[in-house]
Design a protein around this motif. Structure first.
Motif, PDB file in Angstrom:
ATOM      1  N   PRO A   1       9.651 -10.247 -18.037  1.00 29.34           N
ATOM      2  CA  PRO A   1       9.993  -9.000 -17.342  1.00 29.34           C
ATOM      3  C   PRO A   1       9.266  -7.786 -17.907  1.00 29.34           C
ATOM      4  CG  PRO A   1      11.836  -9.769 -18.694  1.00 29.34           C
ATOM      5  CD  PRO A   1      10.766 -10.799 -18.795  1.00 29.34           C
ATOM      6  N   LYS A   2       8.920  -6.878 -17.013  1.00 30.46           N
ATOM      7  CA  LYS A   2       8.336  -5.586 -17.372  1.00 30.46           C
ATOM      8  C   LYS A   2       8.637  -4.642 -16.218  1.00 30.46           C
ATOM      9  CE  LYS A   2       4.006  -3.454 -18.998  1.00 30.46           C
ATOM     10  NZ  LYS A   2       4.687  -2.255 -19.314  1.00 30.46           N
ATOM     11  N   GLU A   3       8.873  -3.369 -16.519  1.00 29.77           N
ATOM     12  CA  GLU A   3       9.177  -2.409 -15.463  1.00 29.77           C
ATOM     13  C   GLU A   3       8.015  -2.312 -14.476  1.00 29.77           C
ATOM     14  OE1 GLU A   3       6.912  -0.311 -18.493  1.00 29.77           O
ATOM     15  OE2 GLU A   3       8.763  -1.449 -18.693  1.00 29.77           O
ATOM     16  N   ALA A   4       8.334  -1.924 -13.252  1.00 28.72           N
ATOM     17  CA  ALA A   4       7.333  -1.849 -12.183  1.00 28.72           C
ATOM     18  C   ALA A   4       6.248  -0.841 -12.538  1.00 28.72           C
ATOM     19  CB  ALA A   4       7.997  -1.486 -10.862  1.00 28.72           C
ATOM     20  N   HIS A   5       5.013  -1.232 -12.360  1.00 27.75           N
ATOM     21  CA  HIS A   5       3.856  -0.402 -12.695  1.00 27.75           C
ATOM     22  C   HIS A   5       3.578   0.643 -11.620  1.00 27.75           C
ATOM     23  CE1 HIS A   5       0.234   0.462 -14.957  1.00 27.75           C
ATOM     24  NE2 HIS A   5      -0.490   0.387 -13.857  1.00 27.75           N
ATOM     25  N   GLY A   6       4.067   0.401 -10.409  1.00 31.15           N
ATOM     26  CA  GLY A   6       3.837   1.324  -9.303  1.00 31.15           C
ATOM     27  C   GLY A   6       4.946   1.214  -8.280  1.00 31.15           C
ATOM     28  N   THR A   7       4.761   1.889  -7.155  1.00 30.12           N
ATOM     29  CA  THR A   7       5.730   1.897  -6.063  1.00 30.12           C
ATOM     30  C   THR A   7       5.123   1.156  -4.877  1.00 30.12           C
ATOM     31  OG1 THR A   7       6.657   3.992  -6.799  1.00 30.12           O
ATOM     32  CG2 THR A   7       7.046   3.387  -4.496  1.00 30.12           C
ATOM     33  N   ALA A   8       5.859   0.160  -4.363  1.00 32.63           N
ATOM     34  CA  ALA A   8       5.389  -0.643  -3.224  1.00 32.63           C
ATOM     35  C   ALA A   8       6.076  -0.147  -1.954  1.00 32.63           C
ATOM     36  CB  ALA A   8       5.696  -2.120  -3.436  1.00 32.63           C
ATOM     37  N   VAL A   9       5.249   0.238  -0.971  1.00 27.40           N
ATOM     38  CA  VAL A   9       5.745   0.791   0.292  1.00 27.40           C
ATOM     39  C   VAL A   9       5.249  -0.087   1.437  1.00 27.40           C
ATOM     40  CG1 VAL A   9       5.716   2.828   1.803  1.00 27.40           C
ATOM     41  CG2 VAL A   9       5.656   3.119  -0.685  1.00 27.40           C
ATOM     42  N   ALA A  10       6.152  -0.440   2.343  1.00 33.22           N
ATOM     43  CA  ALA A  10       5.780  -1.255   3.500  1.00 33.22           C
ATOM     44  C   ALA A  10       4.809  -0.480   4.387  1.00 33.22           C
ATOM     45  CB  ALA A  10       7.017  -1.651   4.294  1.00 33.22           C
ATOM     46  N   MET A  11       3.730  -1.140   4.773  1.00 36.15           N
ATOM     47  CA  MET A  11       2.739  -0.538   5.659  1.00 36.15           C
ATOM     48  C   MET A  11       3.032  -0.869   7.122  1.00 36.15           C
ATOM     49  SD  MET A  11      -0.541  -1.507   3.288  1.00 36.15           S
ATOM     50  CE  MET A  11      -1.781  -0.886   4.398  1.00 36.15           C
ATOM     51  N   MET A  12       3.931  -1.824   7.327  1.00 33.93           N
ATOM     52  CA  MET A  12       4.340  -2.274   8.651  1.00 33.93           C
ATOM     53  C   MET A  12       5.651  -3.037   8.470  1.00 33.93           C
ATOM     54  SD  MET A  12       1.879  -5.642   9.052  1.00 33.93           S
ATOM     55  CE  MET A  12       0.597  -4.628   9.644  1.00 33.93           C
ATOM     56  N   LYS A  13       6.246  -3.473   9.546  1.00 29.38           N
ATOM     57  CA  LYS A  13       7.444  -4.296   9.426  1.00 29.38           C
ATOM     58  C   LYS A  13       7.083  -5.525   8.602  1.00 29.38           C
ATOM     59  CE  LYS A  13      10.990  -6.702  12.056  1.00 29.38           C
ATOM     60  NZ  LYS A  13      11.408  -7.128  13.400  1.00 29.38           N
ATOM     61  N   SER A  14       7.849  -5.765   7.546  1.00 31.99           N
ATOM     62  CA  SER A  14       7.535  -6.832   6.595  1.00 31.99           C
ATOM     63  C   SER A  14       8.813  -7.570   6.227  1.00 31.99           C
ATOM     64  CB  SER A  14       6.900  -6.255   5.332  1.00 31.99           C
ATOM     65  OG  SER A  14       5.716  -5.541   5.634  1.00 31.99           O
TER      66      SER A  14
ATOM     67  N   TRP B   1     -10.939  -6.930   6.511  1.00 28.12           N
ATOM     68  CA  TRP B   1      -9.883  -7.544   5.712  1.00 28.12           C
ATOM     69  C   TRP B   1      -8.515  -7.139   6.246  1.00 28.12           C
ATOM     70  CZ3 TRP B   1      -5.597  -6.252   2.979  1.00 28.12           C
ATOM     71  CH2 TRP B   1      -5.047  -7.260   2.172  1.00 28.12           C
ATOM     72  N   MET B   2      -8.360  -5.843   6.528  1.00 25.36           N
ATOM     73  CA  MET B   2      -7.064  -5.352   7.023  1.00 25.36           C
ATOM     74  C   MET B   2      -6.704  -5.987   8.362  1.00 25.36           C
ATOM     75  SD  MET B   2      -5.293  -3.471   5.110  1.00 25.36           S
ATOM     76  CE  MET B   2      -4.761  -1.838   4.834  1.00 25.36           C
ATOM     77  N   SER B   3      -7.684  -6.129   9.246  1.00 22.56           N
ATOM     78  CA  SER B   3      -7.379  -6.696  10.558  1.00 22.56           C
ATOM     79  C   SER B   3      -6.921  -8.149  10.433  1.00 22.56           C
ATOM     80  CB  SER B   3      -8.573  -6.571  11.504  1.00 22.56           C
ATOM     81  OG  SER B   3      -9.631  -7.390  11.086  1.00 22.56           O
ATOM     82  N   GLU B   4      -7.397  -8.855   9.411  1.00 19.75           N
ATOM     83  CA  GLU B   4      -6.956 -10.233   9.169  1.00 19.75           C
ATOM     84  C   GLU B   4      -5.499 -10.304   8.701  1.00 19.75           C
ATOM     85  OE1 GLU B   4      -9.638 -11.987   6.351  1.00 19.75           O
ATOM     86  OE2 GLU B   4     -11.387 -11.670   7.652  1.00 19.75           O
ATOM     87  N   HIS B   5      -5.007  -9.242   8.082  1.00 16.19           N
ATOM     88  CA  HIS B   5      -3.666  -9.253   7.487  1.00 16.19           C
ATOM     89  C   HIS B   5      -2.664  -8.330   8.183  1.00 16.19           C
ATOM     90  CE1 HIS B   5      -6.157 -10.940   4.278  1.00 16.19           C
ATOM     91  NE2 HIS B   5      -5.068 -11.566   3.916  1.00 16.19           N
ATOM     92  N   SER B   6      -3.101  -7.600   9.192  1.00 17.64           N
ATOM     93  CA  SER B   6      -2.237  -6.538   9.734  1.00 17.64           C
ATOM     94  C   SER B   6      -1.704  -6.794  11.137  1.00 17.64           C
ATOM     95  CB  SER B   6      -3.000  -5.210   9.744  1.00 17.64           C
ATOM     96  OG  SER B   6      -4.062  -5.288  10.687  1.00 17.64           O
ATOM     97  N   ARG B   7      -1.874  -8.002  11.636  1.00 18.47           N
ATOM     98  CA  ARG B   7      -1.382  -8.340  12.977  1.00 18.47           C
ATOM     99  C   ARG B   7      -1.896  -7.356  14.028  1.00 18.47           C
ATOM    100  NH1 ARG B   7       3.769  -9.198   9.951  1.00 18.47           N
ATOM    101  NH2 ARG B   7       4.474  -7.233  10.781  1.00 18.47           N
ATOM    102  N   GLY B   8      -3.145  -6.944  13.900  1.00 20.72           N
ATOM    103  CA  GLY B   8      -3.775  -6.105  14.905  1.00 20.72           C
ATOM    104  C   GLY B   8      -3.579  -4.607  14.758  1.00 20.72           C
ATOM    105  N   ALA B   9      -2.845  -4.172  13.744  1.00 22.34           N
ATOM    106  CA  ALA B   9      -2.650  -2.730  13.543  1.00 22.34           C
ATOM    107  C   ALA B   9      -3.970  -2.093  13.105  1.00 22.34           C
ATOM    108  CB  ALA B   9      -1.574  -2.469  12.493  1.00 22.34           C
ATOM    109  N   LEU B  10      -4.202  -0.882  13.535  1.00 23.63           N
ATOM    110  CA  LEU B  10      -5.411  -0.163  13.159  1.00 23.63           C
ATOM    111  C   LEU B  10      -5.331   0.287  11.700  1.00 23.63           C
ATOM    112  CD1 LEU B  10      -5.913   2.102  16.301  1.00 23.63           C
ATOM    113  CD2 LEU B  10      -7.165   0.017  15.713  1.00 23.63           C
ATOM    114  N   LEU B  11      -6.473   0.268  11.043  1.00 23.25           N
ATOM    115  CA  LEU B  11      -6.560   0.711   9.652  1.00 23.25           C
ATOM    116  C   LEU B  11      -5.975   2.105   9.475  1.00 23.25           C
ATOM    117  CD1 LEU B  11      -7.709   0.229   6.760  1.00 23.25           C
ATOM    118  CD2 LEU B  11      -9.852   1.203   7.578  1.00 23.25           C
ATOM    119  N   THR B  12      -6.311   3.012  10.395  1.00 20.70           N
ATOM    120  CA  THR B  12      -5.853   4.400  10.280  1.00 20.70           C
ATOM    121  C   THR B  12      -4.372   4.563  10.610  1.00 20.70           C
ATOM    122  OG1 THR B  12      -6.723   4.780  12.506  1.00 20.70           O
ATOM    123  CG2 THR B  12      -8.124   5.441  10.644  1.00 20.70           C
TER     124      THR B  12
END
Length: 166
Positions: A58-71, A128-139
């Motif tokens: 265990p170690k405290e979280a190094h950063g904050t993880a925010v959903a970029m889409m429904k996950s 890369w993003m289009s492969e992982h984002s279910r068609g969502a635009l990068l912007t």
């Protein structure tokens, strides 16, 4: 557990009482430095178990993880994870494979940062993003500042590139 765009999976400094298996979706991980700089330093995608630095201890979280889409994320109690790690020798190989996959992802990201022009780097990130984002635009997923951090250019350059190719 389902998280919608903008919802937080974990925060920088959290005790990490849980690990998380990303079943679907994308997360951006940012770190706020003491000088006030906010840096996007990682992307989490389907199949990952995170935080990576807490897979063995265990170690405290190094950063904050925010959903970029429904996950969708599976919560794994840390105590259960570490108990299984002590009791099941096959768990070590599972962790090694998870870390190997992340190292390969980071190698790809480094390749993307060191290839030719900013336009080429933007195209690689977009692919890369289009492969992982279910068609969502990068912007729709990242701000121009965040895109710039991922491809190693200033926000103004991202703006110019998007206007040229948009």
């Amino acid at each position: 557990m389902i998280l919608h765009k903008g919802e937080i999976l974990f925060r920088q400094g959290d005790a990490c009482n849980h690990l998380f298996r990303v079943k679907s979706g994308l997360f951006k991980v940012t770190r706020l430095h003491e000088n006030g700089n906010m840096v996007l330093f990682n992307l989490l995608y389907s199949g990952e178990t995170v935080p990576h630095h807490s897979l063995i201890s265990p170690k405290e979280a190094h950063g904050t993880a925010v959903a970029m889409m429904k996950s969708e994320v599976e919560l794994i109690p840390a105590a259960e994870w570490y108990r299984e790690l002590r009791e099941d020798p096959d768990k070590v190989m599972e962790i090694a494979l998870l870390l190997q996959e992340k190292v390969r992802f980071m190698q790809t990201r480094i390749d993307h940062l060191t290839v030719g022009t900013p336009a080429e780097r933007l195209a690689l990130l977009n692919r890369w993003m289009s492969e992982h984002s279910r068609g969502a635009l990068l912007t729709d997923l990242l701000t121009q500042e965040e895109i710039g951090q991922l491809i190693g250019v200033r926000r103004e350059t991202v703006n110019r590139l998007l206007n040229q190719h948009g």
